[in-house]
Structure formats: structure tokens, C-alpha cells
Write a protein that holds these residues in place. Structure first.
Motif, short mmCIF file in Angstrom:
data_model
loop_
_atom_site.label_atom_id
_atom_site.label_comp_id
_atom_site.label_asym_id
_atom_site.label_seq_id
_atom_site.Cartn_x
_atom_site.Cartn_y
_atom_site.Cartn_z
N CYS A 376 0.83 -1.21 0.00
CA CYS A 376 0.00 0.00 0.00
C CYS A 376 0.86 1.26 0.00
N GLY A 377 1.90 1.26 0.83
CA GLY A 377 2.78 2.43 0.88
C GLY A 377 3.46 2.69 -0.45
N GLY A 378 3.97 1.65 -1.09
CA GLY A 378 4.64 1.83 -2.38
C GLY A 378 3.68 2.27 -3.47
N LEU A 379 2.49 1.68 -3.50
CA LEU A 379 1.50 2.05 -4.52
C LEU A 379 1.06 3.49 -4.36
N ALA A 380 0.87 3.94 -3.12
CA ALA A 380 0.47 5.33 -2.88
C ALA A 380 1.52 6.29 -3.43
N TYR A 381 2.78 6.01 -3.14
CA TYR A 381 3.86 6.91 -3.57
C TYR A 381 3.93 7.02 -5.09
N VAL A 382 4.09 5.89 -5.76
CA VAL A 382 4.33 5.93 -7.19
C VAL A 382 3.11 6.43 -7.95
N ASN A 383 1.90 6.09 -7.50
CA ASN A 383 0.70 6.50 -8.24
C ASN A 383 0.36 7.96 -8.05
N VAL A 384 0.60 8.51 -6.87
CA VAL A 384 0.34 9.94 -6.66
C VAL A 384 1.23 10.77 -7.58
N PHE A 385 2.52 10.49 -7.60
CA PHE A 385 3.43 11.27 -8.43
C PHE A 385 3.20 11.01 -9.91
N TYR A 386 2.81 9.79 -10.26
CA TYR A 386 2.50 9.51 -11.65
C TYR A 386 1.29 10.32 -12.11
N CYS A 387 0.24 10.35 -11.30
CA CYS A 387 -0.97 11.09 -11.66
C CYS A 387 -0.68 12.58 -11.83
N ILE A 388 0.16 13.12 -10.96
CA ILE A 388 0.51 14.54 -11.07
C ILE A 388 1.29 14.78 -12.36
N ASN A 389 2.21 13.89 -12.66
CA ASN A 389 3.00 14.04 -13.88
C ASN A 389 2.12 14.03 -15.13
N GLN A 390 1.03 13.27 -15.08
CA GLN A 390 0.17 13.11 -16.26
C GLN A 390 -0.93 14.15 -16.37
N GLU A 391 -1.06 15.04 -15.39
CA GLU A 391 -2.15 16.01 -15.42
C GLU A 391 -2.01 16.97 -16.60
N GLN A 392 -3.15 17.34 -17.16
CA GLN A 392 -3.17 18.31 -18.25
C GLN A 392 -2.95 19.72 -17.69
N PRO A 393 -2.36 20.62 -18.49
CA PRO A 393 -2.10 21.98 -17.99
C PRO A 393 -3.38 22.77 -17.79
N ASP A 394 -3.27 23.79 -16.98
CA ASP A 394 -4.39 24.70 -16.74
C ASP A 394 -4.73 25.41 -18.05
N PRO A 395 -6.01 25.41 -18.48
CA PRO A 395 -6.37 26.06 -19.75
C PRO A 395 -5.97 27.53 -19.82
N SER A 396 -5.91 28.21 -18.68
CA SER A 396 -5.58 29.64 -18.67
C SER A 396 -4.12 29.90 -19.00
N SER A 397 -3.26 28.83 -18.96
CA SER A 397 -1.84 29.04 -19.20
C SER A 397 -1.33 28.33 -20.44
N THR A 398 -2.24 27.72 -21.22
CA THR A 398 -1.81 26.92 -22.36
C THR A 398 -1.19 27.76 -23.47
N HIS A 399 -1.37 29.07 -23.43
CA HIS A 399 -0.81 29.92 -24.47
C HIS A 399 0.68 30.16 -24.28
N ASN A 400 1.21 29.83 -23.12
CA ASN A 400 2.61 30.13 -22.82
C ASN A 400 3.35 28.85 -22.40
N PRO A 401 4.22 28.31 -23.26
CA PRO A 401 4.94 27.07 -22.91
C PRO A 401 5.80 27.20 -21.66
N ASP A 402 6.39 28.37 -21.44
CA ASP A 402 7.23 28.54 -20.25
C ASP A 402 6.41 28.45 -18.97
N VAL A 403 5.21 29.00 -19.01
CA VAL A 403 4.32 28.93 -17.84
C VAL A 403 3.89 27.49 -17.60
#
Length: 452
Positions: A376-403
Motif C-alpha cells: 500500500c505504501g509503495g503504490l500510494a507513492y508511485v501512483n500519486v506522483f504519476y498522476c501529477i505528472n500526467q495532469e493536463q495543464p491549466d487552460p488559462s496558461s496553455t498559451h505560454n509554454p514557459d508557464v
């Protein structure tokens, strides 16, 4: 009719396929080494706690100095840092801090000097973990997701490798044993500069000169630095930086979705490991396989830690092994299961889940529960960070790659304080938990905890 055969095309396809495999291998090995080396010193220090401080000194002070500086880094650094992350500088700094910290621990016998060395190594470990997770966001989402999986696998391996290393090195004494381990951090910059492919390599894989071994960010930085003087004479340089309001906007939706599950898992997990596991003691078995492993009651706690570290390693390796990830709505599940396990193990320690004449059954039951705890501890760690890595960007900032780039780096970097604060809280809860459980055992006539 003989089918048309384009030999040059097939050779090109084979070369491209081989190139992709080499890139994936280098990427996986790089991030695995980042996770392994960054975390292995933390494990070595915890494993060496008995040898680092005088007998009269509470060993909990080692655990505190080993986590508090890392917590400070994870809590403050992402929020105060502004602008582009200089990965090369950070990784070299982490290597230097770890090296110096371990040398201080190795060659100074005073308690305060050793605690200072442990704090330096902890600071470096916290900064390193945040840095490597942020580095994964500089790749495309598919490649970045694999990077997180390999990094998590390396951190899981650090538990097993670190404990085994100190078991082998402890006979050489603190100065020699810790001194030898001080050279391990130099693997980090070596892997970063000479092994890790740059992000552009995964976009232009067909080109024979598609990548260099220095990551792209540093090449861009060198170009930017070289052009700074020229640009400043022509027009003001525009620097993209996230404001405090921007960062709070990004953090708010992650508090309940990611941070709370990770905090709860680590609080429960380390309360079990530090407060409950030391009291899970049974008479020394006289027959069976377990009698080959357990020779005294002091052997139970290292056994539980070995079981825990091994299962954490395999569960943190789930993504790199190709297993499916947990969907975001199931991220709280490991914490719920951990809570049930905590209750069962507390009940076992205080009262006993099975009759006392069935000790073999109790030992096997504890083995299973701690295995599930590690999973459980290992699954929580790897899946939380994986989900964050895969999140789509905020629509309000998609016009600026640096942001977009800075938002991804900030989001994955800001999560780390959740697990570290959970460990710190668990270290506080563990002391009274262990004392109360031992008292409950003595009350029912079980005195094993008093003989340790």
C-alpha cells in the motif's frame, strides 16, 4: 510473385527500433539510479543509528535529524523558488552536500557534529527527490510517466540496498563504513551528464545525431546565458515566474486529491514501523523454517523491516514493470487499507489476534499484514506522483509554454512535503504508541518487550 523488398527501409526501421530501446534503457537506468542513490544514504543512516550515537541517547533523534531538513526543503523550496530550475547546478549541489555530510558523520565522533552531518545529508536528499521528480516533467507525458516509475522503483530499492550495505559495512566501523558510502552521491552527476538522454531525443529519435548526453535544459541555459548581453542591449529580457497567487491556485485542488492521501499513508505506515512493529514479538521458535531466521527476540524487528522494505520495492516498481496505475479516485484506498492494518497490528500487539499457543499462526499473520502495508505504501507513492505528472495543464496558461513548464515543475515539487510531514508526525506518535503497547503486553503477562 516475389514481394517487393526494400532493404534500406527495413534496416532503417531496425535501427530506429534499436535506438528507441537504447534511449528507453538509458532513461530507465538514469532515473532508477537517481532514486536509488538519492535515498540510499537516508536508509544507511537509519540502519546505522545504533552505532552513531551513545547508548544513552534516544535513537529517535537520528530519525528526526534524518527527516526534518528534508521536510523544510520540500515545504519551502517550491514556494520560494522563482523562475527556471537549473537542474545541473542543483544535482551537483546535492552531490556535494551529501558527500560533505557523510564525511562529517564518518570522521567526527561528537554527537552534535554527527547530527549536523546527518542534517546536511537529509537536506540534500529532500532537495534531490524534489529535483528528480521535477526533472521528469521536462519530458513528454508518456516518457515522464515512465521516468516517475523508474525513479520510484529506485527509491524502493534503496531500502533493501541501504540496509544490506550497512549490514556488510558495519564490521568496518563507523568511520570506514560511512566513509565508503560517502562516495555514492557522485553517481548522481555522472548519470545526469553522461547517461541521461535529453528530452528532445524522444522527439527526434530517427536522427542519427538526435541527442547529446547533456539534458536540453542545460544546453538552452548555456545559449541563453551567452545571449543575455546581446539581448539586454536590444530589448528588456522577459522572465516568466509564477506568483504566490499562481502557486496557491495550483496547490488548492491538490490538497485533498493528492496531499491528504499521501500524508495519511505515511503517517500510518511509519507509526506501524516505528511504534507498533518493535512490539510484535514472539517466543523464539524451536522448529520450522522460521527457526532458521529467528534466533532471538531481537531478530523480529529486523525481519519485519526486511519484509516491509522488500514489498515497498516491488510495489514502487509496479509502473516500471508495466502494471496498471491506480485511477485518481482510488488514491485514498491505500490509506484506508493502512488504517485497517494499523488497527489489526495494534490489536495483535496488545491483546493477540490468535491464541498464544498458536504462535506460528500469529507470526504468519503479522508477516502478511506487514507485506500488505508495504504494498500500500509503495503504490500510494508511485501512483500519486504519476498522476501529477500526467495532469493536463491549466487552460488559462496553455498559451505560454514557459508557464506550462513551470506549473508542471511546481506541482510535482510541492507534493513532497506531504509524505515527509507524515513521517515526522509518525515519529512523534510512535514513542507513546510503543510504550503503551509494551505496557499492555506486560499487563497480560507477556514480558518480551522488556527484554530488548
Amino acid at each position: 510473385m516475389t514481394p517487393f523488398f526494400n532493404g534500406d527501409s527495413n534496416l532503417t526501421d531496425l535501427a530506429c527500433s534499436a535506438g528507441k530501446k537504447r534511449l528507453s534503457l538509458k532513461l530507465g537506468l538514469s532515473f532508477f539510479l537517481f532514486g536509488l542513490i538519492n535515498n540510499v544514504l537516508y536508509v544507511i543512516i537509519l540502519s546505522a543509528a545504533l552505532d552513531l550515537v551513545p547508548p544513552s541517547t534516544p535513537k529517535g533523534i537520528i530519525a528526526f535529524c534524518n527527516i526534518a531538513p528534508a521536510l523544510i526543503v520540500k515545504l519551502g523550496w517550491p514556494y520560494f523558488l522563482k523562475g527556471r530550475i537549473r537542474y545541473a547546478r542543483r544535482i551537483v549541489a546535492c552531490c556535494a552536500l551529501s558527500f560533505i555530510g557523510m564525511l562529517v558523520v564518518a570522521f567526527h565522533e561528537s554527537l552534535y557534529s554527527r547530527l549536523l552531518g546527518i542534517c546536511l545529508a537529509s537536506f540534500s536528499s529532500g532537495l534531490g527527490e524534489m529535483t528528480f521528480l521535477q526533472l521528469s516533467t521536462t519530458y513528454s507525458r508518456s516518457v515522464g510517466g515512465r521516468s516517475v516509475g523508474y525513479f520510484a522503483s529506485g527509491t524502493g530499492a534503496a531500502g533493501v540496498v541501504g540496509a544490506f550495505m550497512w549490514w556488510e559495512l558495519r564490521g568496518l566501523g563507523v568511520s570506514t563504513g560511512v566513509g565508503i558510502s560517502a562516495v555514492l552521491p557522485f553517481i548522481l552527476p555522472l548519470a545526469y551528464f553522461f547517461l541521461l538522454p535529453r528530452p528532445a531525443a524522444f522527439i527526434h529519435q530517427s536522427s542519427s545525431a538526435s541527442y547529446t548526453l547533456v539534458p536540453a535544459d542545460d544546453l538552452e541555459t548555456e545559449i541563453d546565458d551567452a545571449q543575455d548581453d546581446v539581448e539586454s542591449r536590444v530589448e528588456p529580457k522577459v522572465t516568466v515566474r509564477l506568483s504566490a497567487a499562481d502557486k496557491w491556485r495550483l496547490v488548492k485542488p491538490m490538497l485533498l486529491k493528492y496531499m491528504l492521501p499521501l500524508f495519511c499513508v505515511y503517517t500510518l505506515e511509519y507509526t506501524i514501523n516505528q511504534g507498533v512493529a518493535p512490539t510484535l514479538l514472539f517466543p523464539v521458535p524451536s522448529h520450522g523454517l522460521i527457526s532458521k531466521i529467528i534466533h532471538s527476540t531481537r531478530d523480529y524487528y529486523p525481519l519485519w523491516q526486511l519484509v516491509y522494505q522488500t514489498t515497498v520495492f516491488f510495489s514502487r516498481s509496479s509502473i516500471s514493470l508495466g502494471l496498471k496505475t491506480l485511477p485518481a479516485h482510488l488514491l485514498p484506498a491505500p490509506a484506508i487499507i493502512q488504517f485497517v492494518i494499523l488497527l489489526l497490528l495494534v490489536f495483535e500487539s496488545a491483546i493477540g489476534l490468535l491464541p498464544e499457543d498458536r504462535e506460528a499462526g500469529n507470526i504468519f499473520l503479522v508477516f502478511i499484514l506487514i507485506s500488505i502495508e508495504g504494498v500500500c505504501g509503495g503504490l500510494a507513492y508511485v501512483n500519486v506522483f504519476y498522476c501529477i505528472n500526467q495532469e493536463q495543464p491549466d487552460p488559462s496558461s496553455t498559451h505560454n509554454p514557459d508557464v506550462i513548464k513551470q506549473e508542471r515543475e511546481f506541482k510535482i515539487g510541492s507534493i513532497g512535503f506531504a509524505d515527509s510531514s507524515g513521517i515526522l508526525l509518525a515519529s512523534i506518535l510512535a514513542v507513546p504508541t510503543e510504550l503503551e503497547l509494551c505496557r499492555a503486553q506486560v499487563t497480560r503477562g507477556k514480558y518480551l518487550c522488556q527484554g530488548l
